[in-house]
Design a protein around this motif. Sequence first.
Motif, PDB file in Angstrom:
ATOM      1  N   GLY A   1       0.420  -1.484   0.405  1.00 33.51           N
ATOM      2  CA  GLY A   1       0.104   0.106   0.200  1.00 33.51           C
ATOM      3  C   GLY A   1       0.966   1.136   0.114  1.00 33.51           C
TER       4      GLY A   1
ATOM      5  N   MET B   1      -7.071  20.140   8.723  1.00 35.96           N
ATOM      6  CA  MET B   1      -7.378  19.320  10.281  1.00 35.96           C
ATOM      7  C   MET B   1      -6.310  19.022  10.511  1.00 35.96           C
TER       8      MET B   1
ATOM      9  N   PRO C   1      -1.591  -1.837  -5.026  1.00 34.88           N
ATOM     10  CA  PRO C   1      -2.917  -2.167  -4.074  1.00 34.88           C
ATOM     11  C   PRO C   1      -2.507  -3.999  -4.317  1.00 34.88           C
TER      12      PRO C   1
ATOM     13  N   GLY D   1      -5.692  -2.506  14.378  1.00 36.51           N
ATOM     14  CA  GLY D   1      -6.585  -0.936  14.121  1.00 36.51           C
ATOM     15  C   GLY D   1      -7.697  -0.979  14.189  1.00 36.51           C
TER      16      GLY D   1
HETATM   17  C1  FAD Z   1     -11.517  12.698  10.827  1.00 34.54           C
HETATM   18  C2  FAD Z   1     -10.346  10.932  10.957  1.00 34.54           C
HETATM   19  C3  FAD Z   1      -9.453  12.060  12.005  1.00 34.54           C
HETATM   20  C4  FAD Z   1      -8.750  11.338  12.842  1.00 34.54           C
HETATM   21  N1  FAD Z   1      -8.334  11.652  14.209  1.00 34.54           N
HETATM   22  C5  FAD Z   1      -7.207  10.535  14.999  1.00 34.54           C
HETATM   23  C6  FAD Z   1      -5.799  11.246  15.201  1.00 34.54           C
HETATM   24  O1  FAD Z   1      -6.444  12.803  15.747  1.00 34.54           O
HETATM   25  N2  FAD Z   1      -6.113  10.761  16.275  1.00 34.54           N
HETATM   26  C7  FAD Z   1      -5.187   9.888  15.674  1.00 34.54           C
HETATM   27  O2  FAD Z   1      -4.790   8.666  16.716  1.00 34.54           O
HETATM   28  N3  FAD Z   1      -6.618   8.476  15.072  1.00 34.54           N
HETATM   29  C8  FAD Z   1      -7.451   9.519  14.383  1.00 34.54           C
HETATM   30  N4  FAD Z   1      -8.601   9.002  13.608  1.00 34.54           N
HETATM   31  C9  FAD Z   1      -8.762   7.410  13.839  1.00 34.54           C
HETATM   32  C10 FAD Z   1      -7.685   6.939  12.501  1.00 34.54           C
HETATM   33  O3  FAD Z   1      -7.906   6.940  11.485  1.00 34.54           O
HETATM   34  C11 FAD Z   1      -6.278   5.463  12.815  1.00 34.54           C
HETATM   35  O4  FAD Z   1      -6.265   6.561  14.729  1.00 34.54           O
HETATM   36  C12 FAD Z   1      -5.672   5.483  12.231  1.00 34.54           C
HETATM   37  O5  FAD Z   1      -5.673   5.515  10.496  1.00 34.54           O
HETATM   38  C13 FAD Z   1      -5.265   4.202  12.402  1.00 34.54           C
HETATM   39  O6  FAD Z   1      -4.326   3.252  11.836  1.00 34.54           O
HETATM   40  P1  FAD Z   1      -4.482   2.187  10.315  1.00 34.54           P
HETATM   41  O7  FAD Z   1      -3.391   1.604  10.065  1.00 34.54           O
HETATM   42  O8  FAD Z   1      -5.530   1.224  10.893  1.00 34.54           O
HETATM   43  O9  FAD Z   1      -5.622   2.532   9.690  1.00 34.54           O
HETATM   44  P2  FAD Z   1      -5.273   3.981   8.250  1.00 34.54           P
HETATM   45  O10 FAD Z   1      -4.327   5.145   8.299  1.00 34.54           O
HETATM   46  O11 FAD Z   1      -6.034   4.196   7.537  1.00 34.54           O
HETATM   47  O12 FAD Z   1      -3.844   2.601   6.760  1.00 34.54           O
HETATM   48  C14 FAD Z   1      -4.203   1.601   6.269  1.00 34.54           C
HETATM   49  C15 FAD Z   1      -4.405   2.140   4.848  1.00 34.54           C
HETATM   50  O13 FAD Z   1      -4.542   0.561   3.917  1.00 34.54           O
HETATM   51  C16 FAD Z   1      -4.848   0.777   3.482  1.00 34.54           C
HETATM   52  N5  FAD Z   1      -5.090  -0.806   2.350  1.00 34.54           N
HETATM   53  C17 FAD Z   1      -6.251  -0.440   2.689  1.00 34.54           C
HETATM   54  N6  FAD Z   1      -7.037  -1.522   1.502  1.00 34.54           N
HETATM   55  C18 FAD Z   1      -5.548  -2.349   1.051  1.00 34.54           C
HETATM   56  C19 FAD Z   1      -5.496  -2.902   0.635  1.00 34.54           C
HETATM   57  N7  FAD Z   1      -6.347  -3.483  -0.557  1.00 34.54           N
HETATM   58  N8  FAD Z   1      -3.859  -2.692  -0.329  1.00 34.54           N
HETATM   59  C20 FAD Z   1      -2.888  -1.968  -0.053  1.00 34.54           C
HETATM   60  N9  FAD Z   1      -3.591  -1.246   0.896  1.00 34.54           N
HETATM   61  C21 FAD Z   1      -4.600  -1.071   1.224  1.00 34.54           C
HETATM   62  C22 FAD Z   1      -5.802   1.990   3.063  1.00 34.54           C
HETATM   63  O14 FAD Z   1      -5.552   2.955   2.026  1.00 34.54           O
HETATM   64  C23 FAD Z   1      -4.594   3.078   4.049  1.00 34.54           C
HETATM   65  O15 FAD Z   1      -3.433   3.527   3.361  1.00 34.54           O
HETATM   66  C24 FAD Z   1      -9.532  10.004  12.557  1.00 34.54           C
HETATM   67  C25 FAD Z   1     -10.066   9.510  11.617  1.00 34.54           C
HETATM   68  C26 FAD Z   1     -11.109  10.157  11.460  1.00 34.54           C
HETATM   69  C27 FAD Z   1     -11.853   9.608  10.078  1.00 34.54           C
END
Ligand code: FAD
Length: 420
Positions: free
Chosen positions: A61, A75, A134, A385
């Motif tokens: 990704g 933001m 992806p 996550g």
């Molecule tokens: C508006 C908003 C504000 C937020 N503010 C905060 C904050 O201030 N502090 C905080 O801790 N959390 C915040 N969050 C929550 C935040 O989303 C999570 O903390 C964080 O993104 C979790 O990380 P992650 O790696 O699980 O998910 P993500 O950051 O979403 O990373 C997952 C990644 O996987 C990728 N992906 C998906 N499917 C595939 C595939 N098939 N192949 C390859 N890649 C793929 C996606 O594109 C994405 O980039 C906020 C959420 C929102 C919506």
Amino acid sequence: MPSPMERPFPGRERTNKMPNVSLNESGPSTDCHVAVIGAGPYGLSAAAYLQDAGLGVKVFGEPMAFWSERMPRGMLLRSPRVASNIADPRAALTLEAYEAATGTQPVAPVPLSTFVSYGRWFQQQLEASLVRTPVVNVARAHSAFRLTLKDGVTLTSRRVVVAAGIGAFRRRPEAFARLAPSHLSHCYEGRQIADFRGKRVAVVGAGQSALESAALLHEAGAEVEVIARLPALRWIGQHSWLHGLGPLSSLLYSKHDVGPVGISRLVAYPNVLFRFPLSVRDKVRTRAVRPAGAPWLVDRLASVKVTTGQTIAAADSVGKEARLRLQDGSERRVDHVLLGTGYRVDVSRYEFLSTSLLATIRQRDGSPVLAVGFRSSVPGLHFIGAAAARSFGPLLYFVAGTEFASQALSSHILENPLNG
Ligand SMILES: Cc1cc2nc3c(=O)[nH]c(=O)nc-3n(C[C@H](O)[C@H](O)[C@H](O)COP(=O)(O)OP(=O)(O)OC[C@H]3O[C@@H](n4cnc5c(N)ncnc54)[C@H](O)[C@@H]3O)c2cc1C
């Protein structure tokens, strides 16, 4: 088998705090030991721990894509600085370390742009291979997994860690189904706030996404109305004096600051929460992340129209306008409706999970049922996550949960070899 495009990472020096072991797992030979799907905070952190444990890791990704492409420009992070570190096993890749390394001025709250750059910098420090393409399909292949990428390349892995975030889970309530696509977007898609200058926009919801988008839209020159089901908007940090009681405050709130007084402490121990009955975990989770806005939004929304205690009964498109009918019978005509209606975990919406694999993942209302080590009912398949929040609690919705998740995941993988 063709090998996927890879970019070698600049290595960082190893210290000897963690053993560089190789796992003695029997089974088919594969292209990598662990495939991590998603290069957001959870995927990157997991990769840091797994590579440090000496495992062959590939991360799939575009790094930080959700944060860079799906959050509104301008933001500010809601999480405090101390809870905005992407965990690595040596605590060397903190937000502070990034700021020091790049000469970035430390500020609070953390701007989105800083956090995105921090995540990308974090990724550049890793040795684990990054494959930006992806993943479009994951299927069981004997006792391993076969991954197919968007460019048609396939490869195999002994284990798969799904760290694909919440993007696939965005909620679009049924009431909006009849709106023309041009009249409706989810906060997930609403990044180009400036496009709404001079437009009438109804923002539906009362959580941080909705309220921050409303503030940014207002500041960009849109005519905004927030419409929320809650009887009144809620603000985080209403009892700020409780945070100023020195050592007593740390008994009331954890440093992650997820949830209200008391609950915040419990949320900080996902492995303890995990042992509670599901009904208790659900209550804690719902209470800890109920819709509320960050305190710095209060003033910014002071001149924005807010209608509370109302649900949208119906919505349709009439010519160039979107028409909303509220529960009280009143009507709104706007140019656009922005949904801040949140996300609901449903792993069947991860389109890359093959139907046959999905059928073998034990789920409860869309959440995978997970055991210690974030393992699903399919041997070798892990979820971290937000998808793990129903099992381990609301810390897993936030960046602050990366430390627990990555530690628990990597220890489990090291201590429980897959055989067969
Ligand atoms: C508006 C908003 C504000 C937020 N503010 C905060 C904050 O201030 N502090 C905080 O801790 N959390 C915040 N969050 C929550 C935040 O989303 C999570 O903390 C964080 O993104 C979790 O990380 P992650 O790696 O699980 O998910 P993500 O950051 O979403 O990373 C997952 C990644 O996987 C990728 N992906 C998906 N499917 C595939 C595939 N098939 N192949 C390859 N890649 C793929 C996606 O594109 C994405 O980039 C906020 C959420 C929102 C919506």
